[in-house]
Design an enzyme around this catalytic site. Structure first.
Site, short mmCIF file in Angstrom:
data_model
loop_
_atom_site.label_atom_id
_atom_site.label_comp_id
_atom_site.label_asym_id
_atom_site.label_seq_id
_atom_site.Cartn_x
_atom_site.Cartn_y
_atom_site.Cartn_z
CE LYS A 134 -2.04 -1.20 3.88
NZ LYS A 134 -1.34 -2.47 4.17
NE ARG B 21 7.86 -2.82 6.31
CZ ARG B 21 6.57 -2.62 6.45
NH1 ARG B 21 5.91 -1.94 5.54
NH2 ARG B 21 5.92 -3.10 7.49
NE ARG C 37 6.33 -1.04 10.36
CZ ARG C 37 5.24 -0.89 9.61
NH1 ARG C 37 5.27 -0.12 8.55
NH2 ARG C 37 4.12 -1.52 9.91
#
Ligand code: AP5
Length: 213
Positions: free
Chosen positions: A13, A126, A159
């Site tokens: 997204k 990521r 993250r």
């Protein structure tokens, strides 16, 4: 134009929103980014949000809708890409009623779809820059120099919620609480589904086509 990008964690997204910003002359509203900024700043909202985010649970609807309401004045005269919001049916109902106050509505919902196992692999790879927020992927979009942001020269970070156990809980929460939004927006006639698997540029082309439909 008020566009919602709907879809599970890691489907892309945020990546696709970046491509659409210029095309639509829009601003991106990512509730995840807003919450992470609040966590970094150590605000009351950040402290509340962190405990939910670290577990891969959703932050309560009233907190999220309060955040959107605060932003509404600046959003009302701009094209907006909602990224990661709404996430529950009550959030969608709340957004509809907030927009109505400004004589606005949701114009298009693009739902990106993908298998859970692809998500687990993508998110484990990521990395993001803590300074500029740019998102990389060790497999599909690595930085020029390993572990370092191309723009800032800062060390990239993983993250806290991109650890496998948390990713799996985020997916479970997605299937329980967010997936029903597909039906919600199908009924409004605004929903277009786009396959989120494949190369970033291929998905970009699919999303742009979906916008023209
Ligand atoms: P949020 O930050 O919104 O996370 P998310 O929805 O889980 O989405 P992600 O940011 O993980 O993924 P993405 O779809 O944007 O993918 P990306 O483009 O980065 O939310 C985090 C947390 O905040 C939630 O768990 C919750 O606690 C809270 N929260 C946020 N909003 C909330 C709300 N409305 N209500 C309640 N709680 C809320 O891509 C992922 C990776 O894949 C990147 O490395 C990218 O480079 C790579 N990639 C992208 N596309 C491709 C491709 N086609 N092929 C290969 N790799 C690709």
């Amino acid at each position: 134009m008020r566009l919602i990008l709907l879809g599970p964690p890691g489907v892309g997204k945020g990546t696709q929103a970046q491509f659409l910003l210029d095309k639509l002359n829009a601003i991106q509203l990512s509730t995840g980014d807003l919450l992470r900024a609040a966590v970094r700043q150590g605000t009351k909202l950040g402290k509340t949000a962190k405990s939910y985010m670290d577990r891969g649970e959703l932050v309560p609807d009233d907190v999220i809708l309060g955040l959107i309401r605060e932003k509404m004045a600046e959003l009302s005269n701009r094209a907006v890409i909602f990224d990661g919001f709404p996430r529950t049916v009550p959030q969608a109902v709340g957004l509809d009623s907030l927009l109505k106050e400004f004589n606005l509505k949701v114009d298009r919902v693009i739902e990106l779809t993908i298998d859970d196992e692809v998500v687990v692999n993508r998110l484990g790879a990521r990395r993001s820059c803590p300074t500029c927020g740019r998102v990389y992927n060790l497999i599909s979009a690595p930085p020029k120099k390993a572990g370092i942001c191309d723009e800032e020269g800062t060390a990239l970070i993983l993250r806290d919620d991109d650890k496998e156990a948390v990713i799996r809980n985020r997916l479970k929460v997605y299937h329980e609480l967010t997936a029903p939004l597909s039906e919600y927006y199908r009924k409004t006639g605004n929903l277009v589904q786009v396959a989120g698997d494949g190369k970033v540029e291929e998905i970009r082309a699919r999303v742009e086509k979906a916008l023209e439909e």
